[in-house]
Write an enzyme that holds these catalytic residues in place. Structure first.
Site, PDB file in Angstrom:
ATOM      1  CG  HIS A 403       5.395  28.201 -18.402  1.00 34.27           C
ATOM      2  ND1 HIS A 403       4.444  27.670 -17.544  1.00 34.27           N
ATOM      3  CD2 HIS A 403       4.869  29.370 -18.839  1.00 34.27           C
ATOM      4  CE1 HIS A 403       3.409  28.477 -17.478  1.00 34.27           C
ATOM      5  NE2 HIS A 403       3.632  29.520 -18.250  1.00 34.27           N
ATOM      6  CG  ASP A 459       5.117  24.746 -15.822  1.00 33.08           C
ATOM      7  OD1 ASP A 459       6.213  25.324 -15.712  1.00 33.08           O
ATOM      8  OD2 ASP A 459       4.114  25.265 -16.338  1.00 33.08           O
ATOM      9  CB  SER A 565       1.653  31.457 -16.614  1.00 33.96           C
ATOM     10  OG  SER A 565       0.960  30.971 -17.718  1.00 33.96           O
TER      11      SER A 565
END
Length: 618
Positions: A403, A459, A565
């Protein structure tokens, strides 16, 4: 008479100000200015007065019609009066019956555009669950409690803060639908709603395991069916074709798995399941769409005889990747030059090891230099900004979250030319001369089954560097775990470590310097039981994820936050002193919220995909 008071000092000052203004050239005051002068000073013991004010408000404005000034007399606050007056003017057309008028005033139904609505409907008219107003996932809201403080943007309840002509709405939890109207009751019109409910087909997806007897165990290793088409619709190549035989020659395939015709099989025990080679570039492969049973690796499959306390696990390290395609670093991975190689411990690793024996960074602390030499900063070229975290797994390859590369709801679809990586960094913003290395990217590989539309399943993305990066005291790769390491360490209650330059807390502040750290942050977080992870969210959890964080009753706090992230969740093996990357920071509902946890991509589950990509393109 005991409750009667003299004017007092505040009253005298207000009166003096009023007299002064009257005698000046400005004879008449604006209504708001006059009301601010007449506003009474609030007292600490105001319980009785609050009741009196409520009584006054009901008498003046409910039983009879009132003016703005009369409402202000009862509420004593310009802001409260403005909020009340906005609802009052909207609801004035439904004064009778009284019950309808009160429902309108208290926001239990919608009038006109529904700006007055304060109810608890939290699904859209098509049945999509609403996103929390304070959340940035899956959509980054431009409307929030800071931009619209009087709009009562609580939880994920439908509201109309921007006076939308279609009525109350919300941001949705569906990444493909940014915002949608809600079906809320209309005041005074029983049975009517602002928009008609039109639920989408398919219904909600619960966190349920596949039904017993209808799923394949061992990720399809024993599958003997005739499926010969991949998830993407590509026909499989026969296993005895020249391209497939050439590619299979150097693979560690299980001889018990019979490679028949061109049927999907799982000869290398890929945790992703059955697959096959397909036409295209040499080495192209795709996975097949079969129904696999949910089988935890680590977490629930725990053998007491192989526990940390028992110390029975083999400490010998075995390499997994082909050095020709993977590059250098695996044989020496996870041994930090400034710590393990000098037989030194960092200040908090004891907390991790103690947790093994005993059973986005918020609330973290500044990291020691060299504590995470595999930490990588994924950096956007234009505008120049920190995009995500990542990790170095060899001198040629970097691991991050998909992502960070591709997420259409946030207009993300980066190419190799948009990004670069900064390795060996400690400071978030300063260029660290003679320490950090800046590397361009040759190619980005996003997992082909990455599911951004629903739950960020798989992911994960691989970044191939244009040139190998030289190792140093501050640049060194982390290990990727094998099954034995995962089974031994990935246990509920055991702690792992997250590092990153993400926000220090969740906030809507416009002063970004208040929440961004100056140096790399570190936090140690306990792994959470899978049922607790599932129960904490409405988002469908897969076995390609695990969650970590502190529970509601824990005294310690901490979490990953926005900007972390793509970074690593690592654990140190007490058997061989190496650090292993168990997870990739993936998603969470806010930062360090009680009852919520951070979710991480399960690296071991996707390790065979990593190997296949590296073997093909390395």
């Amino acid at each position: 008479m005991s409750h009667v008071r003299g004017l007092g000092l505040p009253g005298c000052l207000a009166l003096a100000a009023l007299v002064s203004l009257v005698h000046s050239q400005h004879v008449f005051l604006a209504p708001q200015q006059a009301l601010s002068l007449l506003q009474r000073v609030r007292r600490a013991n105001s319980g009785f007065l609050e009741e009196l004010r409520k009584g006054n408000l009901e008498r003046e404005c409910v039983e009879e019609q009132c003016s703005y000034e009369e409402a202000f007399e009862a509420l004593e606050s310009p802001q409260d009066t403005d909020v009340f007056w906005a609802k009052y003017t909207v609801c004035d057309s439904v004064r009778k019956p009284r019950e309808t008028f009160m429902d309108c005033l208290e926001g239990r139904c919608a009038m006109d555009l529904g700006v007055n609505y304060l109810g608890t409907v939290n699904v859209t008219h098509t049945g999509i669950q609403c996103q929390l107003w304070r959340s940035r996932y899956p959509h980054k809201p431009e409307i929030n409690s800071t931009t619209h403080p009087g709009a009562d943007l609580k939880e994920n309840f439908c509201r109309n803060p921007d006076s939308s002509t279609t009525g109350p709405w919300c941001y949705t939890t569906d990444p493909t639908v940014r915002r949608e109207e809600c079906s809320v009751p209309v005041c005074g019109q029983e049975g009517r709603t602002t928009v008609v409910m039109t639920p989408r087909s398919g219904g909600s997806k619960d966190n349920l395991s596949p039904p017993l007897g209808q799923c394949l165990t061992e990720r399809g290793r024993l599958y003997q069916g005739n499926l010969a088409v991949t998830t993407l619709g590509s026909p499989c190549l026969p296993w005895n074709s020249l391209p497939a035989k050439t590619l299979s020659k150097y693979q560690d395939f299980d001889p018990e798995v019979k490679l028949v015709e061109n049927f999907c099989r799982n000869p290398d025990w890929d945790e992703e399941g059955a697959w096959c080679y397909v036409a295209g570039q040499p080495g192209d492969f795709e996975y097949c769409n079969l129904n696999y049973c949910e089988e935890a690796v680590g977490e629930e499959n725990y053998d007491v005889d192989e526990s940390i306390a028992g110390r029975t696990t083999d400490a010998e390290f075995h390499t997994f990747f082909n050095e020709k395609t993977f590059g250098l670093g695996e044989a020496d991975c996870g041994l930090r030059p400034l710590f393990e190689k000098k037989s030194l411990k960092d200040t908090t690793e004891k907390e991790l090891l103690d947790s093994y024996i005993d059973g986005r960074i918020v609330e973290g602390w500044d990291a020691e230099k060299g504590i995470a030499p595999w930490q990588v900063m994924l950096f956007r070229k234009s505008p120049q900004e920190l995009l995500c975290g990542a990790s170095l797994i060899s001198d040629r390859w970097v691991l991050t979250a998909a992502h960070c590369i591709l997420y259409p709801p946030w207009d993300k679809n980066f190419t190799e030319n948009d990004l670069l990586v900064r390795i060996g960094k400690h400071s978030r913003t300063r260029y660290e001369r003679n320490v950090e290395k800046i590397s361009m990217l040759e190619k980005i590989y996003v997992h082909p089954r990455y599911n951004w539309r629903e739950n960020l399943d798989r992911d994960i993305a691989l970044l191939k560097l244009k040139k190998p990066v030289p190792f140093s005291d501050y640049i060194h790769p982390v290990c990727l775990p094998d099954k034995q390491t995962v089974t031994s360490l990935l246990r509920a209650g055991y702690k792992g470590r997250v590092t990153g330059w993400g926000n220090l807390r969740e906030t809507w502040t416009t002063n970004i310097n208040e929440i961004q750290p100056s140096v790399l942050q570190v936090v140690n977080l306990p792994i959470v039981e899978r049922p607790v992870c599932k129960a904490s969210t409405r988002i469908r959890i897969t076995d390609n994820m695990f969650c970590a964080g502190f529970k509601v009753n824990d005294t310690k706090r901490g979490d990953a936050c926005e900007g972390d992230s793509g970074g690593p969740f690592v654990m140190k093996s007490p058997f061989n002193n190496r650090w292993y990357q168990m997870g990739i920071v993936s998603w969470g509902e806010g930062c360090d919220r009680k009852g919520k946890y951070g979710f991480y991509t399960h690296v071991f589950r996707l390790k065979r995909w990593i190997q296949k990509v590296i073997d093909q393109f390395g």
